[in-house]
Design an enzyme around this catalytic site. Structure first.
Site, mmCIF file in Angstrom:
data_model
loop_
_atom_site.group_PDB
_atom_site.id
_atom_site.type_symbol
_atom_site.label_atom_id
_atom_site.label_comp_id
_atom_site.label_asym_id
_atom_site.label_seq_id
_atom_site.Cartn_x
_atom_site.Cartn_y
_atom_site.Cartn_z
ATOM 1 N N LYS A 1 0.851 -1.204 0.000
ATOM 2 C CA LYS A 1 0.000 0.000 0.000
ATOM 3 C C LYS A 1 0.874 1.237 0.000
ATOM 4 O O LYS A 1 1.676 1.432 0.906
ATOM 5 C CB LYS A 1 -0.914 -0.028 1.235
ATOM 6 C CG LYS A 1 -1.791 1.214 1.385
ATOM 7 C CD LYS A 1 -2.868 1.014 2.435
ATOM 8 C CE LYS A 1 -3.646 2.300 2.700
ATOM 9 N NZ LYS A 1 -4.722 2.129 3.685
ATOM 10 N N ASP B 1 -13.375 4.711 10.189
ATOM 11 C CA ASP B 1 -13.793 4.682 8.784
ATOM 12 C C ASP B 1 -14.315 3.283 8.475
ATOM 13 O O ASP B 1 -13.950 2.648 7.502
ATOM 14 C CB ASP B 1 -12.598 5.049 7.890
ATOM 15 C CG ASP B 1 -13.037 5.526 6.506
ATOM 16 O OD1 ASP B 1 -14.232 5.786 6.299
ATOM 17 O OD2 ASP B 1 -12.162 5.635 5.624
HETATM 18 P P1 ADP Z 1 -7.405 3.758 1.382
HETATM 19 O O1 ADP Z 1 -6.785 4.175 2.665
HETATM 20 O O2 ADP Z 1 -6.834 4.529 0.254
HETATM 21 O O3 ADP Z 1 -8.894 3.728 1.424
HETATM 22 P P2 ADP Z 1 -7.420 0.846 1.675
HETATM 23 O O4 ADP Z 1 -6.465 0.299 2.666
HETATM 24 O O5 ADP Z 1 -8.841 0.965 2.101
HETATM 25 O O6 ADP Z 1 -6.878 2.247 1.121
HETATM 26 O O7 ADP Z 1 -7.319 -0.060 0.373
HETATM 27 C C1 ADP Z 1 -8.021 0.243 -0.828
HETATM 28 C C2 ADP Z 1 -8.569 -1.039 -1.468
HETATM 29 O O8 ADP Z 1 -7.507 -1.939 -1.787
HETATM 30 C C3 ADP Z 1 -9.486 -1.810 -0.534
HETATM 31 O O9 ADP Z 1 -10.821 -1.383 -0.633
HETATM 32 C C4 ADP Z 1 -9.290 -3.256 -0.973
HETATM 33 O O10 ADP Z 1 -10.141 -3.545 -2.055
HETATM 34 C C5 ADP Z 1 -7.861 -3.284 -1.465
HETATM 35 N N1 ADP Z 1 -6.964 -3.796 -0.404
HETATM 36 C C6 ADP Z 1 -6.358 -3.056 0.571
HETATM 37 N N2 ADP Z 1 -5.615 -3.826 1.391
HETATM 38 C C7 ADP Z 1 -5.736 -5.092 0.941
HETATM 39 C C8 ADP Z 1 -5.186 -6.359 1.368
HETATM 40 N N3 ADP Z 1 -4.360 -6.459 2.418
HETATM 41 N N4 ADP Z 1 -5.527 -7.451 0.660
HETATM 42 C C9 ADP Z 1 -6.357 -7.361 -0.419
HETATM 43 N N5 ADP Z 1 -6.889 -6.201 -0.858
HETATM 44 C C10 ADP Z 1 -6.592 -5.071 -0.203
HETATM 45 MG MG MG Z 2 -10.098 2.524 2.478
#
Ligand code: ADP
Ligand code: MG
Length: 380
Positions: free
Chosen positions: A123, A228
């Site tokens: 991420k 959130d």
């Molecule tokens: P943001 O802070 O930008 O909202 P998120 O952590 O919510 O970021 O991640 C965005 C999207 O990426 C999530 O809605 C999910 O679909 C995907 N995602 C995030 N982390 C994971 C993970 N560990 N495994 C699989 N998909 C993930």
């Molecule tokens: Mg998110």
């Protein structure tokens, strides 16, 4: 959504890395880093910084910009990605890069692989895209402060996410396993499940509803609120079990806005179940029901990640969870002064930046140890 462009990881030299890091360190205090300051911080034995700076601009890892009061270099998003990915690669946490799988509100998500070839999740936090120079004028609309540069905010966001994810995972909460972090990047387990946004029916809605409400209460009893808790940040396994993601905005149940965000999280779940599954229940938790059983909130602040109350405040402001501070115009002005004119600290600042560059370079050239990583962490 494409692949992460990592070709640049291969062709950059040790000197490039050093110069790039020098700009990063210089940017902690200045909107733009002038050539001479960059040269002083990078402290290259052989000289030739200007040629390297030019090359780095050509590859778009840096940009050269004209400021209101002086000109200088700025690290680009790509340059910052490069530094973080280089560190994660060098310490063996990542060995290959794959496709983008998600765009969140504040991040880009990729699949990468570790040294065993196991797919993991990367991420990249991308906050505060406003740059220094627009801050003053933008403050009228958004009330942003000068320190809220993307570099600073993205880094605290990732650090905070890693810290909370680790504390939650250690206590057996259903969250991805945290693997590593550097700068604005977090590595974690790739969740094998569906984002709730894509789930339109569940076998047992009352059960999933209970699981989610119990999760909110369990977090609360541990001293934290997710803040959130919505279908974008919840995933569901094939067995119908929820997994919670996305932690940088978490806050303590002792925070003055805690009750508001607790209730907002609860309302999110109720609304989601009514809308998606036609399920409503009069049974839902209240903030006053919480019983403190743990101090997860305090632990996150004490475990050497190096973030201060002020950093937390800046980040929660960026996430729109607390009010803006007043009286920040002076600081904003200072960030726009040419570095030489910033109060007497010039030499001390160069020394400090040099020390940080030496640290980064040392750890990029030697196998990292946990202890050395902690030392680097303290410089966030
Ligand atoms: P943001 O802070 O930008 O909202 P998120 O952590 O919510 O970021 O991640 C965005 C999207 O990426 C999530 O809605 C999910 O679909 C995907 N995602 C995030 N982390 C994971 C993970 N560990 N495994 C699989 N998909 C993930
Ligand atoms: Mg998110």
């Amino acid at each position: 959504m494409g692949k992460l462009n990592v070709t640049v990881l291969r062709y950059l030299s040790k000197e490039d890395f050093r110069v790039l890091t020098a700009i990063e360190m210089g940017m902690k205090n200045h909107e733009l880093v002038p050539g001479p300051l960059a040269a002083a911080i990078a402290n290259l034995k052989t000289g030739g910084v200007h040629k390297l700076l030019k090359e780095l601009c050509k590859h778009k890892l840096l940009s050269y910009e004209r400021g209101k009061k002086y000109d200088g270099y700025r690290l680009t998003n790509t340059g910052y990605d490069y530094l973080a990915l280089k560190s994660l690669t060098l310490r063996g946490s990542v060995s290959s890069f794959g496709n983008q799988i998600g765009i969140g509100k504040e991040s880009n998500i990729y699949v990468v692989a570790d040294e065993e070839g196991t797919p993991i999740c990367l991420k990249l936090h991308r906050l505060g895209r406003t740059c220094f120079r627009n801050v003053k004028s933008k403050r009228d609309y958004h009330g942003r402060r000068h320190k809220a540069s993307w570099l600073y905010l993205s880094r605290i966001s990732a650090t905070r996410e890693f810290a909370y994810m680790s504390a939650l995972y250690d206590r057996g909460f259903p969250v991805p396993k945290p693997i590593d972090f550097n700068r604005h990047c977090v590595l974690m387990e790739l969740v094998n499940g569906w984002p709730m946004t894509q789930v339109h029916e569940v076998l047992d809605a009352p059960q999933v509803y209970d699981d989610l409400m119990n999760l909110i209460v369990r977090l609360g009893n541990s001293g934290v609120i997710h803040g959130d808790f919505n279908e974008f940040n919840l995933m569901l396994t094939d067995a119908g079990k929820p997994i919670l993601i996305d932690f940088p905005q978490m806050m303590s149940t002792s925070h003055e806005n805690a009750e508001f965000f607790f209730e907002r999280d609860v309302t999110c779940v109720r609304e989601m179940f009514r809308r998606k599954f036609g399920y409503e229940s009069e049974d839902y938790p209240k903030f006053s029901d919480l019983v403190r059983e743990d101090d997860l909130d305090a632990e996150v602040h004490c475990t050497g990640y190096g973030f201060t109350k002020e950093m937390e405040q800046d980040l929660l402001q960026e996430y729109g969870m607390v009010e803006q501070n007043e009286n920040e115009d002076e600081e904003a002005d200072e960030a726009q002064e040419p570095p030489e004119l910033v109060p007497a600290a010039a030499d001390a600042e160069i020394d400090e930046c040099r020390r940080q560059v030496e640290n980064e370079v040392f750890y990029s050239e030697n196998k990292r140890t946990q202890k050395s990583d902690e030392a680097v962490r303290r410089y966030i």
